[in-house]
Design a protein around this motif. Structure first.
Motif, mmCIF file in Angstrom:
data_model
loop_
_atom_site.group_PDB
_atom_site.id
_atom_site.type_symbol
_atom_site.label_atom_id
_atom_site.label_comp_id
_atom_site.label_asym_id
_atom_site.label_seq_id
_atom_site.Cartn_x
_atom_site.Cartn_y
_atom_site.Cartn_z
ATOM 1 N N ARG A 164 -81.017 17.331 -68.216
ATOM 2 C CA ARG A 164 -80.449 16.130 -67.608
ATOM 3 C C ARG A 164 -79.166 16.466 -66.856
ATOM 4 N N LEU A 165 -79.048 15.919 -65.647
ATOM 5 C CA LEU A 165 -77.876 16.162 -64.805
ATOM 6 C C LEU A 165 -76.771 15.153 -65.089
ATOM 7 N N ASN A 166 -75.530 15.623 -64.976
ATOM 8 C CA ASN A 166 -74.356 14.762 -65.065
ATOM 9 C C ASN A 166 -73.523 14.853 -63.793
ATOM 10 N N GLU A 167 -74.169 15.243 -62.706
ATOM 11 C CA GLU A 167 -73.495 15.387 -61.421
ATOM 12 C C GLU A 167 -74.535 15.384 -60.307
ATOM 13 N N VAL A 168 -74.057 15.239 -59.083
ATOM 14 C CA VAL A 168 -74.906 15.463 -57.914
ATOM 15 C C VAL A 168 -74.945 16.962 -57.672
ATOM 16 N N SER A 169 -76.134 17.528 -57.654
ATOM 17 C CA SER A 169 -76.283 18.958 -57.424
ATOM 18 C C SER A 169 -76.663 19.219 -55.975
ATOM 19 N N LEU A 170 -75.956 20.150 -55.355
ATOM 20 C CA LEU A 170 -76.260 20.557 -53.987
ATOM 21 C C LEU A 170 -77.001 21.890 -53.923
ATOM 22 N N LYS A 171 -77.237 22.513 -55.079
ATOM 23 C CA LYS A 171 -77.777 23.872 -55.057
ATOM 24 C C LYS A 171 -79.178 23.925 -54.459
ATOM 25 N N TRP A 172 -79.950 22.836 -54.590
ATOM 26 C CA TRP A 172 -81.325 22.874 -54.085
ATOM 27 C C TRP A 172 -81.380 22.675 -52.581
ATOM 28 N N ILE A 173 -80.525 21.811 -52.047
ATOM 29 C CA ILE A 173 -80.534 21.650 -50.592
ATOM 30 C C ILE A 173 -79.907 22.870 -49.922
ATOM 31 N N ILE A 174 -78.934 23.483 -50.591
ATOM 32 C CA ILE A 174 -78.368 24.743 -50.084
ATOM 33 C C ILE A 174 -79.433 25.831 -50.090
ATOM 34 N N ASP A 175 -80.196 25.906 -51.169
ATOM 35 C CA ASP A 175 -81.269 26.900 -51.285
ATOM 36 C C ASP A 175 -82.319 26.695 -50.201
ATOM 37 N N ALA A 176 -82.754 25.453 -50.011
ATOM 38 C CA ALA A 176 -83.798 25.179 -49.031
ATOM 39 C C ALA A 176 -83.329 25.518 -47.618
ATOM 40 N N TYR A 177 -82.084 25.157 -47.296
ATOM 41 C CA TYR A 177 -81.575 25.455 -45.955
ATOM 42 C C TYR A 177 -81.470 26.962 -45.737
ATOM 43 N N ALA A 178 -81.022 27.680 -46.773
ATOM 44 C CA ALA A 178 -80.883 29.133 -46.648
ATOM 45 C C ALA A 178 -82.230 29.812 -46.428
ATOM 46 N N ASN A 179 -83.302 29.219 -46.969
ATOM 47 C CA ASN A 179 -84.618 29.833 -46.888
ATOM 48 C C ASN A 179 -85.541 29.156 -45.877
ATOM 49 N N CYS A 180 -84.967 28.383 -44.982
ATOM 50 C CA CYS A 180 -85.743 27.739 -43.926
ATOM 51 C C CYS A 180 -85.981 28.742 -42.800
ATOM 52 N N THR A 181 -87.232 28.979 -42.463
ATOM 53 C CA THR A 181 -87.543 29.995 -41.452
ATOM 54 C C THR A 181 -87.147 29.569 -40.051
ATOM 55 N N ASP A 182 -87.062 28.263 -39.827
ATOM 56 C CA ASP A 182 -86.605 27.731 -38.540
ATOM 57 C C ASP A 182 -85.662 26.576 -38.836
ATOM 58 N N LYS A 183 -84.363 26.848 -38.790
ATOM 59 C CA LYS A 183 -83.379 25.854 -39.220
ATOM 60 C C LYS A 183 -83.306 24.648 -38.294
ATOM 61 N N THR A 184 -83.880 24.744 -37.101
ATOM 62 C CA THR A 184 -83.923 23.565 -36.230
ATOM 63 C C THR A 184 -84.890 22.509 -36.772
ATOM 64 N N LEU A 185 -85.752 22.908 -37.710
ATOM 65 C CA LEU A 185 -86.698 21.973 -38.299
ATOM 66 C C LEU A 185 -86.124 21.224 -39.499
ATOM 67 N N PHE A 186 -84.962 21.634 -39.965
ATOM 68 C CA PHE A 186 -84.494 21.175 -41.282
ATOM 69 C C PHE A 186 -83.985 19.734 -41.271
ATOM 70 N N PHE A 187 -82.953 19.430 -40.500
ATOM 71 C CA PHE A 187 -82.278 18.130 -40.576
ATOM 72 C C PHE A 187 -82.864 17.106 -39.606
ATOM 73 N N ASN A 188 -82.996 15.875 -40.074
ATOM 74 C CA ASN A 188 -83.086 14.700 -39.212
ATOM 75 C C ASN A 188 -81.686 14.096 -39.213
ATOM 76 N N THR A 189 -80.886 14.479 -38.266
ATOM 77 C CA THR A 189 -79.443 14.271 -38.366
ATOM 78 C C THR A 189 -79.042 12.828 -38.620
ATOM 79 N N SER A 190 -79.613 11.893 -37.888
ATOM 80 C CA SER A 190 -79.251 10.493 -38.071
ATOM 81 C C SER A 190 -79.580 10.029 -39.491
ATOM 82 N N GLY A 191 -80.787 10.349 -39.955
ATOM 83 C CA GLY A 191 -81.186 9.952 -41.296
ATOM 84 C C GLY A 191 -80.358 10.631 -42.367
#
Length: 415
Positions: free
Chosen positions: A344-371
């Motif tokens: 169980r978490l007691n905080e907002v964790s950023l480690k998974w979004i950091i991990d996913a971004y680091a391992n994205c083969t094409d980082k232009t595909l990652f963010f929908n900036t407005s959303g």
């Protein structure tokens, strides 16, 4: 119109019996035994100590006598009768001869079956015949004409304590409408399963909208009743208005309590684990990464076809299902991580979004900036992730806003 003839006996019967379990999404019956239903979270020892506001009928039924009533409700709006039985609030009020004129339905609808973001249609409840008015369709705020034949509004919806979960936005808009029309509102309080901590970036004024109408952190540590008190007390209803507000509080609840929801509050939050992970994995909603929609482990996993397959042993295929007619990465093999067994978490964790971004083969595909900005509440978080900042450095930038919020929050805590 009198509420009912055997008021005292009926109220005593419903209020004095210990409380627990409720319903899932789907059609509600008058009294339903829920044992064996897989959509429920069974933690009876924890639940039995907490009495929800809806069960404290002595506190609000007298205020409804002779009044024309509207109810803002969904499948979580139930009154517990005994260990494994319940009645829906609307059904119960009608049985007690309360003059329920209409029901306002939030995102996902009155019975909780609509997809996230899917428009909810007006209509009539098939069981009671009461008119249903969508607050997630043509208008998200009751209009003056919709409140013209109403004296008091009851709000009773289970929240999960995350800013971009839209039920608190619906609450605030209903409060605004009541303030403008000089109608009374009664909020029946319910526990916050993420009420044990405060964390995340704070909403900036320029990004306010339906995913965050006030400058509060992502996880704000308040029940929906406490939040209503804060909105009213801080003059956040537009034009510095205040509404005639009554909170029917919880009994035997603490923010430190580990509360497991006995009802699926929306189609893609099926259990305790998904609700606990939602503040962290919900940030993926502003990206092209799948966060478990289209599987039976919503907000308990993440992945995408464009994440580096050599970095992940876990893979899955999202498919259309209840609550997700068209999931991200539909039918594609997603590489990512399964989080269904983490503590169980007691905080907002950023480690998974950091991990996913680091391992994205094409980082232009990652963010929908407005959303992503709407979910994060600030455009800074995306920039920090793109710059490769560590979780600790990013979280350090949240602390001043969180400290300021805690000072405001402290004035409105009930528990």
């Amino acid at each position: 119109m009198p509420i009912f003839s055997n008021f005292k006996n009926t109220v005593l019967l419903w209020v004095l019996i210990p409380i627990i379990i409720v319903s899932s999404c789907g059609n509600q019956s008058k009294t339903k035994n829920i044992k064996g239903d897989a959509t429920y979270i069974k933690n009876e020892l924890t639940q039995s100590r907490i009495i929800v506001g809806a069960n404290n009928m002595n506190a609000y039924l007298p205020q409804l006598e002779g009044q024309r009533v509207a109810v803002v409700a969904n499948q979580t709006s139930v009154i517990f009768k005994e260990q494994n039985q319940y009645t829906h609030l609307v059904d119960s009020l009608i049985e007690l001869n309360v003059n329920v004129k209409k029901v306002f339905a939030p995102e996902h609808g009155f019975r909780g079956a609509a997809d996230a973001g899917e428009h909810v249609k007006d209509g009539y409840d098939t069981k009671t015949g009461v008119p249903l008015i969508s607050l997630y369709g043509k208008n998200r705020k009751p209009t003056p004409s919709q409140l013209a034949n109403i004296d008091v509004v009851i709000f009773d919806i289970q929240d999960v304590g995350v800013r971009f979960y839209t039920y608190i936005a619906t609450l605030q808009l209903v409060m605004e409408a009541c303030a403008e029309s000089k109608r009374k509102i009664i909020v029946l309080d319910r526990p916050n399963p993420n009420g044990h901590y405060i964390d995340g970036p704070t909403m900036k004024t320029e990004n306010q909208g339906f995913l965050g109408m006030t400058n509060i952190p992502l996880v704000y540590g308040m029940t929906i009743g406490e939040y209503a008190n804060m909105v009213n007390g801080e003059g956040w209803l537009g034009g510095n208005r205040h509404v005639n507000l009554t909170i029917v509080p919880l009994d035997k609840y603490s923010h430190d309590s580990e509360y497991e929801l006995p009802i699926r509050p929306s189609p893609n939050l099926p259990n305790t684990k998904s609700i606990n992970l939602y503040p962290s994995l919900g940030l993926f909603e502003g990206t092209n990464i799948n966060a478990g929609r289209g599987t039976e482990f919503q907000f308990q996993r993440y992945g995408a076809s464009f994440l580096d397959s050599t970095q992940y042993s876990f893979k899955y295929f999202p498919r259309p299902n209840f609550g997700s007619k068209s999931p991200k990465e539909n039918g594609k093999k997603c590489y990512g991580k399964d989080l269904s067994a983490i503590p169980r978490l007691n905080e907002v964790s950023l480690k998974w979004i950091i991990d996913a971004y680091a391992n994205c083969t094409d980082k232009t595909l990652f963010f929908n900036t407005s959303g992503f900005t709407k979910h994060a509440g600030t455009d800074l978080l995306q920039k920090q992730l793109e710059q490769g900042l560590s979780e600790d450095k990013i979280k350090a930038t949240w602390q001043e806003d969180i400290a300021n919020f805690k000072l405001i929050r402290s004035k409105y805590l009930l528990y």
